[in-house]
Scaffold this active site. Structure first.
Site, PDB file in Angstrom:
ATOM      1  N   LEU A 275     -24.226  -2.625  -0.891  1.00  0.00           N
ATOM      2  CA  LEU A 275     -25.170  -3.030   0.152  1.00  0.00           C
ATOM      3  C   LEU A 275     -25.410  -1.895   1.155  1.00  0.00           C
ATOM      4  CD1 LEU A 275     -23.809  -6.629   0.806  1.00  0.00           C
ATOM      5  CD2 LEU A 275     -25.894  -5.996  -0.429  1.00  0.00           C
TER       6      LEU A 275
ATOM      7  N   TYR B 156       0.826  -1.206   0.000  1.00  0.00           N
ATOM      8  CA  TYR B 156       0.000   0.000   0.000  1.00  0.00           C
ATOM      9  C   TYR B 156       0.862   1.258   0.000  1.00  0.00           C
ATOM     10  CZ  TYR B 156      -3.549  -3.358   1.638  1.00  0.00           C
ATOM     11  OH  TYR B 156      -4.378  -4.444   1.781  1.00  0.00           O
TER      12      TYR B 156
END
Length: 298
Positions: free
Chosen positions: A205, A51
């Site tokens: 969702l 990252y």
């Protein structure tokens, strides 16, 4: 906040874990957010050497300098940046892992990593050599436990058979029920903890506009989102229900949520205080769509 043992390891982690990948470049801002998470009960923080070319590990290390005993830090290895920075190559070799861990320890400002994870994996890897590296690091005290981050059942089975992994990080949500077929039960039976990422299915969702996802049509995704909202009702956010679905399986030790803002942290902390879904609620959600299955790497 609720806490669970990570499989049969000695790591007791918050069931809401802080996924650090989304953190920005401002170390001071990141430190405030990470400290607020810790104050709110989150004790498990997941990063990776991949990252931001290691800067993500650095920001975590700066934030928790001097308070190492209060946090459980997980990071990952296996993706080697090219010297020119143009990308990375997969390297699960023993030599590379033993070299990379030293850089992660330096960036994290620590002399040990609580959970060191292989950041991927294929069936063609030198798996025994990779395992040897992790076992050596554990003997040396540089890591406490090790695991893998993989959605490939054939790879997961090999590590279950051949190693002492404490955990598997994988993608799991109401819109990605592939692990339910065999993987979750296998890991539960072996005392291996599951770290679930992708609980919100890219936000589908939790209010984002429906789009095709993992073989489901936009209409089916919308049906799932409506079902989550129906279970949530007026008392709970849809995101809480989506994450609670992920946490319902006993194999799952924690849901790893990518957190970048105070608002996202607040939602995560609220979910951590929330009640588990009832059996009726779980069945209602599962009834909406047929579960998808792994088609590759079986």
């Amino acid at each position: 906040m609720h806490y669970k043992q990570l499989g049969k390891s000695d790591l007791r982690i918050s069931e809401i874990a802080f996924g650090c990948m989304s953190l920005g470049a401002d170390h001071a801002v990141n430190a405030r957010l990470l400290h607020q998470a810790l104050d709110g009960g989150i004790n498990f923080f997941d990063t990776a050497d991949l990252y931001d070319k290691g800067a993500n590990e650095e920001t975590v290390g700066k934030a928790f300098a001097g308070m190492r005993d209060k946090v459980i830090i997980a990071t990952k290895v296996g993706n080697q940046w090219r010297p020119d920075g143009s990308g990375w190559d997969w390297n699960p070799s023993k030599n590379y892992i033993l070299q990379a861990v030293e850089e992660s320890l330096r960036r994290l400002q620590t002399d040990y990593i609580d959970l060191y994870q292989l950041h991927g994996g294929t069936i063609d890897d030198p798996i025994d050599e990779t395992i040897d590296a992790f076992e050596l690091l554990r003997q040396q005290g540089k890591i406490r436990q090790y695991g893998i981050s993989s959605i490939r059942p054939n790879v997961i089975r090999e590590y279950v058979k051949r190693s002492n992994i404490a955990s598997v990080m994988l993608q799991y949500s109401l819109l990605d029920r592939r692990p339910e077929e065999t993987v979750l039960d296998l890991l539960q039976s072996q005392g291996i903890g599951v770290l679930a990422r992708g609980s919100l299915a890219q936000g589908l969702l939790a209010g984002k506009a429906a789009k095709p996802y993992l073989g489901y049509t936009s209409e089916e995704v919308q049906q799932a989102a409506k079902a989550v909202q129906s279970v949530a009702g007026a008392a709970r956010p849809a995101a809480e229900v989506a994450v609670r679905y992920t946490l319902h399986h006993p194999a799952v030790s924690a849901a790893v949520l990518g957190i970048r803002t105070k608002e996202q942290l607040g939602e995560g902390l609220q979910t951590g205080k929330g009640a588990s879904l009832t059996t009726t609620e779980i069945k209602a959600l599962q009834h909406i769509l047929q579960a998808n299955r792994y088609e590759q790497h079986r």
